[in-house]
Design a protein around this motif. Structure first.
Motif, PDB file in Angstrom:
ATOM      1  N   PRO A   1       0.812 -11.605   3.142  1.00 13.48           N
ATOM      2  CA  PRO A   1       0.942 -11.115   4.523  1.00 13.48           C
ATOM      3  C   PRO A   1       1.977 -11.852   5.380  1.00 13.48           C
ATOM      4  N   GLU A   2       2.047 -13.162   5.287  1.00 16.60           N
ATOM      5  CA  GLU A   2       2.971 -13.913   6.135  1.00 16.60           C
ATOM      6  C   GLU A   2       4.422 -13.548   5.842  1.00 16.60           C
ATOM      7  N   GLU A   3       4.762 -13.450   4.577  1.00 17.32           N
ATOM      8  CA  GLU A   3       6.132 -13.109   4.192  1.00 17.32           C
ATOM      9  C   GLU A   3       6.460 -11.672   4.555  1.00 17.32           C
ATOM     10  N   LYS A   4       5.500 -10.773   4.378  1.00 19.37           N
ATOM     11  CA  LYS A   4       5.739  -9.376   4.730  1.00 19.37           C
ATOM     12  C   LYS A   4       6.043  -9.244   6.219  1.00 19.37           C
ATOM     13  N   GLU A   5       5.273  -9.931   7.029  1.00 19.29           N
ATOM     14  CA  GLU A   5       5.487  -9.886   8.477  1.00 19.29           C
ATOM     15  C   GLU A   5       6.828 -10.519   8.851  1.00 19.29           C
ATOM     16  N   TYR A   6       7.189 -11.596   8.194  1.00 21.19           N
ATOM     17  CA  TYR A   6       8.433 -12.290   8.512  1.00 21.19           C
ATOM     18  C   TYR A   6       9.672 -11.458   8.165  1.00 21.19           C
ATOM     19  N   PHE A   7       9.687 -10.878   6.965  1.00 20.28           N
ATOM     20  CA  PHE A   7      10.889 -10.174   6.500  1.00 20.28           C
ATOM     21  C   PHE A   7      10.977  -8.731   6.988  1.00 20.28           C
ATOM     22  N   LYS A   8       9.865  -8.085   7.227  1.00 26.60           N
ATOM     23  CA  LYS A   8       9.806  -6.734   7.810  1.00 26.60           C
ATOM     24  C   LYS A   8      10.792  -5.764   7.156  1.00 26.60           C
ATOM     25  N   LEU A   9      10.683  -5.606   5.851  1.00 24.79           N
ATOM     26  CA  LEU A   9      11.595  -4.706   5.141  1.00 24.79           C
ATOM     27  C   LEU A   9      11.488  -3.269   5.622  1.00 24.79           C
ATOM     28  N   GLU A  10      10.305  -2.879   6.116  1.00 25.73           N
ATOM     29  CA  GLU A  10      10.149  -1.520   6.625  1.00 25.73           C
ATOM     30  C   GLU A  10      11.091  -1.274   7.800  1.00 25.73           C
ATOM     31  N   ARG A  11      11.262  -2.270   8.632  1.00 26.17           N
ATOM     32  CA  ARG A  11      12.164  -2.136   9.781  1.00 26.17           C
ATOM     33  C   ARG A  11      13.620  -2.174   9.311  1.00 26.17           C
ATOM     34  N   LEU A  12      13.904  -3.093   8.396  1.00 25.45           N
ATOM     35  CA  LEU A  12      15.265  -3.251   7.890  1.00 25.45           C
ATOM     36  C   LEU A  12      15.767  -1.971   7.214  1.00 25.45           C
ATOM     37  N   TRP A  13      14.894  -1.307   6.477  1.00 26.53           N
ATOM     38  CA  TRP A  13      15.255  -0.097   5.745  1.00 26.53           C
ATOM     39  C   TRP A  13      14.641   1.142   6.408  1.00 26.53           C
ATOM     40  N   GLY A  14      14.516   1.100   7.718  1.00 27.25           N
ATOM     41  CA  GLY A  14      13.877   2.168   8.474  1.00 27.25           C
ATOM     42  C   GLY A  14      14.534   3.525   8.378  1.00 27.25           C
ATOM     43  N   ASP A  15      15.777   3.601   7.929  1.00 25.62           N
ATOM     44  CA  ASP A  15      16.450   4.886   7.780  1.00 25.62           C
ATOM     45  C   ASP A  15      16.107   5.571   6.455  1.00 25.62           C
ATOM     46  N   GLY A  16      15.351   4.887   5.600  1.00 25.19           N
ATOM     47  CA  GLY A  16      14.930   5.489   4.338  1.00 25.19           C
ATOM     48  C   GLY A  16      13.787   6.465   4.550  1.00 25.19           C
ATOM     49  N   GLU A  17      13.436   7.180   3.494  1.00 21.87           N
ATOM     50  CA  GLU A  17      12.307   8.112   3.539  1.00 21.87           C
ATOM     51  C   GLU A  17      11.061   7.374   3.049  1.00 21.87           C
ATOM     52  N   PHE A  18      10.020   7.324   3.890  1.00 23.33           N
ATOM     53  CA  PHE A  18       8.825   6.534   3.621  1.00 23.33           C
ATOM     54  C   PHE A  18       7.697   7.403   3.074  1.00 23.33           C
ATOM     55  N   THR A  19       7.017   6.883   2.042  1.00 27.42           N
ATOM     56  CA  THR A  19       5.775   7.464   1.553  1.00 27.42           C
ATOM     57  C   THR A  19       4.756   6.340   1.490  1.00 27.42           C
ATOM     58  N   TYR A  20       3.704   6.456   2.296  1.00 25.88           N
ATOM     59  CA  TYR A  20       2.627   5.472   2.308  1.00 25.88           C
ATOM     60  C   TYR A  20       1.523   5.942   1.373  1.00 25.88           C
ATOM     61  N   PHE A  21       0.862   4.971   0.731  1.00 26.60           N
ATOM     62  CA  PHE A  21      -0.236   5.275  -0.176  1.00 26.60           C
ATOM     63  C   PHE A  21      -1.489   4.556   0.309  1.00 26.60           C
ATOM     64  N   ASN A  22      -2.641   5.212   0.107  1.00 22.94           N
ATOM     65  CA  ASN A  22      -3.891   4.533   0.422  1.00 22.94           C
ATOM     66  C   ASN A  22      -4.260   3.587  -0.733  1.00 22.94           C
ATOM     67  N   ASP A  23      -5.369   2.898  -0.600  1.00 24.22           N
ATOM     68  CA  ASP A  23      -5.746   1.912  -1.613  1.00 24.22           C
ATOM     69  C   ASP A  23      -6.106   2.527  -2.956  1.00 24.22           C
ATOM     70  N   ASN A  24      -6.308   3.865  -2.984  1.00 24.19           N
ATOM     71  CA  ASN A  24      -6.554   4.558  -4.242  1.00 24.19           C
ATOM     72  C   ASN A  24      -5.280   5.114  -4.862  1.00 24.19           C
ATOM     73  N   GLY A  25      -4.142   4.866  -4.197  1.00 24.34           N
ATOM     74  CA  GLY A  25      -2.862   5.308  -4.734  1.00 24.34           C
ATOM     75  C   GLY A  25      -2.468   6.718  -4.356  1.00 24.34           C
ATOM     76  N   GLU A  26      -3.230   7.339  -3.485  1.00 25.07           N
ATOM     77  CA  GLU A  26      -2.912   8.708  -3.042  1.00 25.07           C
ATOM     78  C   GLU A  26      -2.000   8.638  -1.821  1.00 25.07           C
ATOM     79  N   PRO A  27      -1.013   9.547  -1.743  1.00 25.97           N
ATOM     80  CA  PRO A  27      -0.156   9.563  -0.545  1.00 25.97           C
ATOM     81  C   PRO A  27      -1.001   9.822   0.704  1.00 25.97           C
TER      82      PRO A  27
END
Length: 119
Positions: free
Chosen positions: A92-118
């Motif tokens: 969690p600490e590294e994810k918050e620090y680097f924020k790749l979602e923001r850096l690559w915000g122009d990409g197309e995002f697909t989020y998955f739940n904990d069961n792997g379903e979109p």
């Protein structure tokens, strides 16, 4: 195996090892370094390493080897480079620090739940 099939095999390995916050970013239209980034979160170093091991095992069984692996020993941010697919496993600490979602915000995002379903 297609690139997208290898992405989903890696995503399934993440689910198997209880990764959270699984996100696929299609970056093919905005960079030449990869087609996809696959990200997930791990609670601690041991879980991050277990997720990385499962991904490498599953992809190796399909004949796909990483071009490079970084951060495995520390486990805060493990990067597995498969050429067209770059996998990021964060605590969690590294994810918050680097924020790749923001850096690559122009990409197309697909989020998955904990069961792997979109979502």
């Amino acid at each position: 195996m297609t690139t997208l099939e290898s992405v989903y095999k890696a995503k399934d390995a993440m689910v198997e090892k209880k990764a959270t916050e699984i996100l696929l970013i299609d970056v093919a239209k905005i960079t030449e370094i990869a087609e996809y980034f696959l990200l997930c979160s791990a609670r601690n170093r041991l879980q991050a390493q277990a997720i990385a091991d499962e991904i490498m095992d599953q992809l190796e069984a399909a004949g796909i080897m990483p071009l490079r692996k970084e951060g495995y020993e520390n486990g805060g941010w493990i990067l597995l480079d498969y050429g067209a697919v770059i996998i990021h496993i964060f605590q969690p600490e590294e994810k918050e620090y680097f924020k790749l979602e923001r850096l690559w915000g122009d990409g197309e995002f697909t989020y998955f739940n904990d069961n792997g379903e979109p979502k």
